[in-house]
Design an enzyme around this catalytic site. Sequence first.
Site, PDB file in Angstrom:
ATOM      1  N   ARG A  83     -22.241   9.375 -20.371  1.00 26.19           N
ATOM      2  CA  ARG A  83     -23.576   8.840 -20.610  1.00 26.19           C
ATOM      3  C   ARG A  83     -24.523  10.016 -20.778  1.00 26.19           C
ATOM      4  O   ARG A  83     -24.385  11.052 -20.083  1.00 26.19           O
ATOM      5  CB  ARG A  83     -24.052   7.981 -19.433  1.00 26.19           C
ATOM      6  CG  ARG A  83     -23.424   6.598 -19.374  1.00 26.19           C
ATOM      7  CD  ARG A  83     -23.930   5.687 -20.494  1.00 26.19           C
ATOM      8  NE  ARG A  83     -23.380   4.349 -20.414  1.00 26.19           N
ATOM      9  CZ  ARG A  83     -22.285   3.912 -21.048  1.00 26.19           C
ATOM     10  NH1 ARG A  83     -21.616   4.742 -21.830  1.00 26.19           N
ATOM     11  NH2 ARG A  83     -21.894   2.668 -20.931  1.00 26.19           N
ATOM     12  N   GLU A 123     -31.177   7.713 -25.815  1.00 28.94           N
ATOM     13  CA  GLU A 123     -30.657   7.068 -27.031  1.00 28.94           C
ATOM     14  C   GLU A 123     -31.621   6.002 -27.524  1.00 28.94           C
ATOM     15  O   GLU A 123     -32.189   5.294 -26.701  1.00 28.94           O
ATOM     16  CB  GLU A 123     -29.283   6.440 -26.735  1.00 28.94           C
ATOM     17  CG  GLU A 123     -28.201   7.476 -26.729  1.00 28.94           C
ATOM     18  CD  GLU A 123     -26.804   6.909 -26.472  1.00 28.94           C
ATOM     19  OE1 GLU A 123     -26.527   5.797 -26.917  1.00 28.94           O
ATOM     20  OE2 GLU A 123     -26.034   7.614 -25.824  1.00 28.94           O
ATOM     21  N   HIS A 141     -22.709   7.632 -30.403  1.00 30.71           N
ATOM     22  CA  HIS A 141     -22.104   6.773 -29.372  1.00 30.71           C
ATOM     23  C   HIS A 141     -20.989   5.894 -29.965  1.00 30.71           C
ATOM     24  O   HIS A 141     -21.034   4.665 -29.884  1.00 30.71           O
ATOM     25  CB  HIS A 141     -23.184   5.902 -28.699  1.00 30.71           C
ATOM     26  CG  HIS A 141     -22.805   5.431 -27.317  1.00 30.71           C
ATOM     27  ND1 HIS A 141     -23.721   5.227 -26.315  1.00 30.71           N
ATOM     28  CD2 HIS A 141     -21.594   5.105 -26.781  1.00 30.71           C
ATOM     29  CE1 HIS A 141     -23.102   4.781 -25.217  1.00 30.71           C
ATOM     30  NE2 HIS A 141     -21.806   4.716 -25.483  1.00 30.71           N
TER      31      HIS A 141
HETATM   32  N1  LIG Z   1     -19.203   7.125 -25.025  1.00 33.15           N
HETATM   33  C1  LIG Z   1     -18.665   5.930 -24.954  1.00 33.15           C
HETATM   34  O1  LIG Z   1     -18.636   5.172 -25.912  1.00 33.15           O
HETATM   35  C2  LIG Z   1     -18.037   5.494 -23.699  1.00 33.15           C
HETATM   36  C3  LIG Z   1     -18.506   5.939 -22.493  1.00 33.15           C
HETATM   37  N2  LIG Z   1     -17.924   5.533 -21.335  1.00 33.15           N
HETATM   38  C4  LIG Z   1     -18.442   6.064 -20.070  1.00 33.15           C
HETATM   39  O2  LIG Z   1     -17.349   6.636 -19.347  1.00 33.15           O
HETATM   40  C5  LIG Z   1     -17.463   6.280 -17.993  1.00 33.15           C
HETATM   41  C6  LIG Z   1     -16.117   6.376 -17.298  1.00 33.15           C
HETATM   42  O3  LIG Z   1     -15.269   5.327 -17.693  1.00 33.15           O
HETATM   43  P1  LIG Z   1     -13.840   5.119 -16.995  1.00 33.15           P
HETATM   44  O4  LIG Z   1     -13.042   6.363 -17.082  1.00 33.15           O
HETATM   45  O5  LIG Z   1     -13.249   3.881 -17.520  1.00 33.15           O
HETATM   46  O6  LIG Z   1     -14.302   4.909 -15.495  1.00 33.15           O
HETATM   47  P2  LIG Z   1     -13.531   5.280 -14.162  1.00 33.15           P
HETATM   48  O7  LIG Z   1     -14.263   4.551 -13.091  1.00 33.15           O
HETATM   49  O8  LIG Z   1     -12.071   5.062 -14.321  1.00 33.15           O
HETATM   50  O9  LIG Z   1     -13.780   6.852 -14.010  1.00 33.15           O
HETATM   51  C7  LIG Z   1     -14.958   7.426 -13.545  1.00 33.15           C
HETATM   52  C8  LIG Z   1     -14.599   8.569 -12.613  1.00 33.15           C
HETATM   53  O10 LIG Z   1     -15.802   9.273 -12.277  1.00 33.15           O
HETATM   54  C9  LIG Z   1     -15.645   9.689 -10.932  1.00 33.15           C
HETATM   55  N3  LIG Z   1     -16.946  10.024 -10.354  1.00 33.15           N
HETATM   56  C10 LIG Z   1     -17.910   9.204  -9.906  1.00 33.15           C
HETATM   57  N4  LIG Z   1     -18.940   9.911  -9.410  1.00 33.15           N
HETATM   58  C11 LIG Z   1     -18.607  11.223  -9.562  1.00 33.15           C
HETATM   59  C12 LIG Z   1     -19.256  12.439  -9.239  1.00 33.15           C
HETATM   60  N5  LIG Z   1     -20.456  12.457  -8.650  1.00 33.15           N
HETATM   61  N6  LIG Z   1     -18.626  13.591  -9.538  1.00 33.15           N
HETATM   62  C13 LIG Z   1     -17.408  13.574 -10.137  1.00 33.15           C
HETATM   63  N7  LIG Z   1     -16.738  12.449 -10.446  1.00 33.15           N
HETATM   64  C14 LIG Z   1     -17.334  11.288 -10.163  1.00 33.15           C
HETATM   65  C15 LIG Z   1     -14.982   8.496 -10.246  1.00 33.15           C
HETATM   66  O11 LIG Z   1     -14.409   8.840  -9.004  1.00 33.15           O
HETATM   67  C16 LIG Z   1     -13.967   8.088 -11.298  1.00 33.15           C
HETATM   68  O12 LIG Z   1     -12.711   8.700 -11.112  1.00 33.15           O
HETATM   69  C17 LIG Z   1     -18.068   4.867 -18.040  1.00 33.15           C
HETATM   70  O13 LIG Z   1     -18.711   4.532 -16.826  1.00 33.15           O
HETATM   71  C18 LIG Z   1     -19.033   4.961 -19.192  1.00 33.15           C
HETATM   72  O14 LIG Z   1     -20.300   5.337 -18.745  1.00 33.15           O
HETATM   73  C19 LIG Z   1     -16.863   4.685 -21.343  1.00 33.15           C
HETATM   74  C20 LIG Z   1     -16.368   4.198 -22.524  1.00 33.15           C
HETATM   75  C21 LIG Z   1     -16.913   4.557 -23.806  1.00 33.15           C
HETATM   76  O1  LIG Z   2     -17.927   1.018 -22.746  1.00 28.93           O
HETATM   77  C1  LIG Z   2     -18.851   1.833 -22.621  1.00 28.93           C
HETATM   78  O2  LIG Z   2     -19.276   2.170 -21.501  1.00 28.93           O
HETATM   79  C2  LIG Z   2     -19.469   2.396 -23.808  1.00 28.93           C
HETATM   80  O3  LIG Z   2     -20.216   3.312 -23.728  1.00 28.93           O
HETATM   81  C3  LIG Z   2     -19.157   1.826 -25.130  1.00 28.93           C
HETATM   82  O4  LIG Z   2     -17.842   1.645 -25.309  1.00 28.93           O
END
Ligand SMILES: NC(=O)C1=CN([C@@H]2O[C@H](COP(=O)(O)OP(=O)(O)OC[C@H]3O[C@@H](n4cnc5c(N)ncnc54)[C@H](O)[C@@H]3O)[C@@H](O)[C@H]2O)C=CC1
Ligand SMILES: O=C(O)C(=O)CO
Length: 386
Positions: free
Chosen positions: A273, A302, A320
């Site tokens: 993000r 954004e 994004h």
């Molecule tokens: N650019 C895009 O289109 C996308 C962005 N995202 C972003 O990616 C993020 C992660 O997604 P997932 O991997 O599925 O989630 P997830 O929950 O599997 O992984 C997030 C990780 O961050 C860690 N974390 C939390 N706070 C932390 C901190 N202060 N320091 C270090 N690590 C910390 C957690 O322990 C966890 O392992 C989503 O929350 C979303 O914001 C996800 C999908 C697409």
């Molecule tokens: O899933 C998310 O968190 C995104 O940013 C878009 O896929």
Amino acid sequence: MAKPVSIEVWNPNGKYRVVSTKPMPGTRWINLLVLQDCRVEICTEKKTILSVEDIIALIGNKCDGVIGQLTEDWGETLFSALSKAGGKAFSNMAVGYNNVDVNAATKYGVAVGNTPGVLTETTAELAASLSLAASRRIVEADGFMRAGLYDGWLPHLFVGNLLKGQTVGVIGAGRIGSAYARMMIEGFKMNLIYYDLYQATRLEKFVTAYGQFLKASGEQPVTWKRASSMDEVLQVADVISLHPILDKTTYHLINKERLSKMKKEAILINCSRGPVVDEEALVEHLKQNPMFRVGLDVFEDEPYMKPGLADMQNAIVVPHIASASKWTREGMATLAALNVLGKIKGYPTWSNPNAVDPFLDEKSPPPSACPSIVNAKALGLPVSKL
Ligand SMILES: NC(=O)C1=CN([C@@H]2O[C@H](COP(=O)(O)OP(=O)(O)OC[C@H]3O[C@@H](n4cnc5c(N)ncnc54)[C@H](O)[C@@H]3O)[C@@H](O)[C@H]2O)C=CC1
Ligand SMILES: O=C(O)C(=O)CO
């Protein structure tokens, strides 16, 4: 909301009214809702980001559930409106839900869904693409070609970094961070250093096994390390990719001071993000350090970029699109719709949001469960035994 918003309606006589604030890819999600007696209303307003007032108008007086987008501000006002309209279900079409006030939703008895898993590999692939594009200066070189500036091979032309044998740093080694790490390790034989609040045991086991395989094949084994602080990752890694959730603990995780700890020729990737990085400090750092490169999929405000970012040759910026593959976006729509449908039908929540594949198999009906409800525990919702 001033005026009514434009909508497309499916199954007008359906018993349950489900609103989607945007048209979403594919038709499976619509069919699944229609099959279960839902009237589906899709907002077709030609406005990218709907305001709270627009969404209140969409919710109207009777609404059972809403599928919304990460660009929308789902707070007290909207959950109160949804609850007044009889709604008990909301799902983001996203895994991240920092745009949702989950406590407010819980207060109004509204379940909040998200879409984990289906976008893990797609998002990791974009992070890997940005890593490659930045290390080999692909976007700069493409611009140079198109501008007609290429007048022959030169030893110094667009020299970049070799990834093999370098260290990849992952901050937030959850689903996406771990998938990205595997791609960079397996694909480019990079060593890993990661920082997360939790141990990424499966990732560690994978790197250990892959290292042993390489050694047995007479190649240099890859290594891993779980860093005890984030700063250790910043100091050691050549390519750093950010994959944490956005919350209070990760806001401006990368700031001026932390940027200064990174190697002068490091590459920073952000597909998490925007606010995880202090973008103004980043622009300044890019100006001062021309060999430092970034690949950004997300931005602090954004759809805007901070002044100066667009002028930086050492920045690659994309809008994004990390989860933007057809299969993933259709799957996200399906999971979001099934979260809302499941709550309306009184189904339990799926026991493991990291294993949502059964919901994505187009050849068989999905399980009678909500794939991923983030406030299931707070609402005391039952867990599926399937
Ligand atoms: N650019 C895009 O289109 C996308 C962005 N995202 C972003 O990616 C993020 C992660 O997604 P997932 O991997 O599925 O989630 P997830 O929950 O599997 O992984 C997030 C990780 O961050 C860690 N974390 C939390 N706070 C932390 C901190 N202060 N320091 C270090 N690590 C910390 C957690 O322990 C966890 O392992 C989503 O929350 C979303 O914001 C996800 C999908 C697409
Ligand atoms: O899933 C998310 O968190 C995104 O940013 C878009 O896929």
